[in-house]
Design an enzyme around this catalytic site. Structure first.
Site, PDB file in Angstrom:
ATOM      1  N   HIS A  25       2.831   1.126   7.938  1.00 38.50           N
ATOM      2  CA  HIS A  25       2.467  -0.157   8.379  1.00 38.50           C
ATOM      3  C   HIS A  25       2.954  -0.835   9.512  1.00 38.50           C
ATOM      4  O   HIS A  25       2.367  -0.937  10.552  1.00 38.50           O
ATOM      5  CB  HIS A  25       1.943  -1.013   7.179  1.00 38.50           C
ATOM      6  CG  HIS A  25       1.355  -2.109   7.555  1.00 38.50           C
ATOM      7  ND1 HIS A  25      -0.234  -2.356   7.350  1.00 38.50           N
ATOM      8  CD2 HIS A  25       1.546  -3.451   7.921  1.00 38.50           C
ATOM      9  CE1 HIS A  25      -0.518  -3.464   7.733  1.00 38.50           C
ATOM     10  NE2 HIS A  25       0.134  -4.165   8.217  1.00 38.50           N
ATOM     11  N   GLU A  26       4.100  -1.107   9.057  1.00 29.01           N
ATOM     12  CA  GLU A  26       5.036  -2.032  10.235  1.00 29.01           C
ATOM     13  C   GLU A  26       5.412  -0.954  11.445  1.00 29.01           C
ATOM     14  O   GLU A  26       5.403  -1.611  12.522  1.00 29.01           O
ATOM     15  CB  GLU A  26       6.353  -2.537   9.420  1.00 29.01           C
ATOM     16  CG  GLU A  26       6.020  -3.613   8.459  1.00 29.01           C
ATOM     17  CD  GLU A  26       5.204  -4.685   8.816  1.00 29.01           C
ATOM     18  OE1 GLU A  26       5.285  -5.070   9.897  1.00 29.01           O
ATOM     19  OE2 GLU A  26       4.382  -5.130   7.780  1.00 29.01           O
ATOM     20  N   HIS A  29       2.517  -1.439  13.894  1.00 30.10           N
ATOM     21  CA  HIS A  29       2.657  -2.448  14.789  1.00 30.10           C
ATOM     22  C   HIS A  29       3.893  -2.313  15.765  1.00 30.10           C
ATOM     23  O   HIS A  29       3.588  -2.700  17.202  1.00 30.10           O
ATOM     24  CB  HIS A  29       3.116  -3.684  14.011  1.00 30.10           C
ATOM     25  CG  HIS A  29       1.964  -4.139  13.040  1.00 30.10           C
ATOM     26  ND1 HIS A  29       0.858  -4.300  13.243  1.00 30.10           N
ATOM     27  CD2 HIS A  29       2.212  -4.547  11.461  1.00 30.10           C
ATOM     28  CE1 HIS A  29       0.149  -4.847  12.237  1.00 30.10           C
ATOM     29  NE2 HIS A  29       1.083  -5.089  11.320  1.00 30.10           N
TER      30      HIS A  29
END
Length: 376
Positions: A25-26, A29
């Site tokens: 997820h990170e 980003h």
């Protein structure tokens, strides 16, 4: 019935599940931010005191926090918890050029959306691997068996009937019937049924089944009372594997949204809302069944992580996306004070939700019953 795995195994399985998914997820980003030339100061898996870490040649500190319940990327210029981009003028010019909030709103939105998108992509790839290896259920929604006394029998459904729509939504596969019914215990539903050349509508009220899984955990589900002995996994052509995996992911996102809305609207009890403790318990139980089951669970967890983060709640990715949408329409961001109040409200909502989920989790492992016996 299976014996519950030990605590150490549950914790290990939880870390093995949540750690990679948070990283993915990170990383979504991070990598999209990199594409847009945004600097990253910190990439953290977990919160709190750093237990391990290193700094790369670009100056990004990669670290692991002691509390493994999430993670974050702190981009250059992200100087407050609400990510409002205040005080950009205090940055040196070379850092201001790399600052997150100095970028156009569409770039910021893509960076934020990339986190949940990577979670959905992970689930798609896992499902694609399973479809390639084992096939996919493609049995037509034709009824072969009707359970005596069931809602289907009472509604006049017969063997040979074909259910073509559920609550007005067309279906093409038999497994869609069970998926639909499971989420709606005790609810009245509308079935569009084809019998020969005739099509008619039936409105049964689904039965509510309370059952225990192999570890003794109780759950409620709806039941229509139909069966098909021909349900099986069928090979999928290579070019159809990814679309099939995408379709499976979309169906699970829809099921997650439906379940959450049922809780919010009161159609399901708030006690069914689970949190990290429940996730850890499920991770341990499924991991004890084998690696294939555990990998499949990772896909479900990844979808939930992506979906939850897209909710329009300040602090979550969806909340930031909502603010960016307002900024795009107004041609300027909301005032700092308004954003601050939204941030506080979102934080209060998340903390309340976490408290309720933790209360439910502790009940699911029998803590309240144990305390009741001790105090009684």
């Amino acid at each position: 019935m299976f014996e519950a795995p030990p605590i150490w195994f549950i914790l290990l399985a939880f870390l093995a599940a949540i750690g990679p998914l948070v990283f993915i997820h990170e990383f979504g980003h991070y990598i999209v931010g990199r594409w847009f030339g945004i600097g990253a100061e910190t990439f953290s898996i977990g919160f709190g005191r750093e237990v391990a870490g290193w700094t790369d040649k670009r100056g990004t500190r990669w670290k692991v926090g002691w509390l493994p319940l999430g993670g974050y990327v702190r981009f250059t210029g992200d100087m407050d918890p609400a990510s409002m981009g205040k005080d950009l003028d205090k940055l040196p010019e070379h850092e201001r050029l790399r600052a997150f909030h100095a970028k156009p709103v569409w770039q910021r939105a893509l960076v934020v959306f990339a986190g949940p998108a990577f979670n959905f992509l992970t689930a798609i790839l896992i499902f694609a691997a399973f479809i390639m290896a084992f096939g996919s259920p493609r049995t037509p929604p034709v009824i072969e068996e009707v359970l005596a006394g069931s809602p289907a029998a009472q509604a006049g459904i017969r063997p040979g009937d074909r259910i073509v729509a559920l609550d007005g939504e067309p279906i093409e596969r038999f497994d869609a019937i069970a998926d639909f019914a499971t989420l709606r215990p005790g609810e009245q539903v509308e079935l569009t049924v084809q019998r020969g050349s005739t099509t008619f509508t039936a409105t049964p009220r689904l039965a509510t089944i309370v059952e225990k899984d192999r570890f003794g955990q109780q759950s409620r589900r709806g039941q229509l009372g139909v069966g098909n002995r021909s349900v099986r996994l069928e090979p999928v052509p290579v070019l159809e594997i990814i679309p099939e995996a995408v379709s499976m992911t979309v169906r699970l996102v829809d099921a997650t949204a439906t379940g959450l809305w049922q809780i919010v609207s009161g159609r399901r009890p708030l006690a069914e809302l689970g949190g990290p403790i429940k996730m850890a318990q499920v991770a341990g139980q499924v991991a004890s069944l084998g690696p294939l089951e555990f990998v499949q669970l990772l896909a479900f967890f990844s979808i939930n992580l992506g979906f939850i983060n897209l909710l329009p709640v300040p602090m979550l990715d969806g909340g930031h996306l909502a603010l960016y949408a307002v900024e795009a329409v107004r041609r300027r961001p909301l005032e700092a004070r308004a954003q601050e109040w939204l941030f506080r409200g979102g934080l209060a909502a998340l903390l309340t939700l976490m408290m309720v989920a933790t209360f439910n989790d502790l009940g699911s492992i029998g803590l309240w019953q144990t305390l009741g016996r001790l105090l009684g």
